[in-house]
Design an enzyme around this catalytic site. Sequence first.
Site, short mmCIF file in Angstrom:
data_model
loop_
_atom_site.label_atom_id
_atom_site.label_comp_id
_atom_site.label_asym_id
_atom_site.label_seq_id
_atom_site.Cartn_x
_atom_site.Cartn_y
_atom_site.Cartn_z
N SER A 140 0.87 -1.17 0.00
CA SER A 140 0.00 0.00 0.00
C SER A 140 0.90 1.22 0.00
CB SER A 140 -0.88 0.00 1.26
OG SER A 140 -1.48 1.26 1.48
N TYR A 153 -1.52 -1.31 10.28
CA TYR A 153 -1.51 -1.38 8.81
C TYR A 153 -0.24 -0.77 8.24
CZ TYR A 153 -3.54 -1.16 4.09
OH TYR A 153 -3.79 -1.33 2.76
#
Length: 255
Positions: A140, A153
């Site tokens: 990401s 995350y």
Amino acid sequence: MRFRNRVAIVTGAGGGIGKVTALLLAAEGATVAVNDLDRGACEDTVDAIRAVGGRALAIPGDAADEAVVIDSVADVMRAHGRIDVLVNNAGISVVAPAEDFVAWDRVLRTNLYSQFFWSRAAANAAMIPAGRGAIVNVASIAGLAAVPNQIGYVVSKHGVVGLTRSLAVEWGRHGIRVNCVCPGITATDLTTGSAGLEPERLKARVQRVPLGRIGTAAEQADAIAFLASDEASYVSGLIMNNDGGQLALHSGVMI
């Protein structure tokens, strides 16, 4: 037909980027082993591939469970005798301020540990003996810059970037290419679905994309397929942000 006669594994392929990637690889000739924690979603993806004449098998289970990984890779090898492509896509996000964050182990095991488990299993069972293979890890842009209230995350996706570079360096001698795609904001159930971002937050996020729009799962799948294909035969260790220009924008400047 870049993947004719090849076998691919895609984790987290019950929906979103993973499902679209599995469909694309199958459309270009691959036999795709579809993994997802949700057995029904896993089988739905397999059915969608077969409905258009593709070849697929379901390997449902928790991508972060090392025993599931080992058994799944063994199942694919028994059925097809090879694994040419691995797409490590399974991932989750838990939103909470760092001082309240308690899902550390679950997030890191799903987003980071699972990618190593699948990579090691596929490499040992198929890619190292064959002297070739392509692994594409999905991280990401949160693996390249911080995002507020998503410490698990962010840390796990930064880890995926490091994992990608480490494996590319170590396994290059085995003919295995390892690359990473870092999606920016992309239209999936996690962002635009009923349980996704609030409309105002989504609007604010999209306003920070220089291309002026949200990305699509198909655009992320195209990047993944390119890195998995022979068109990228000399590309390894690449960290590709596929984000509409988001990371190129200075954080202190609004457009």
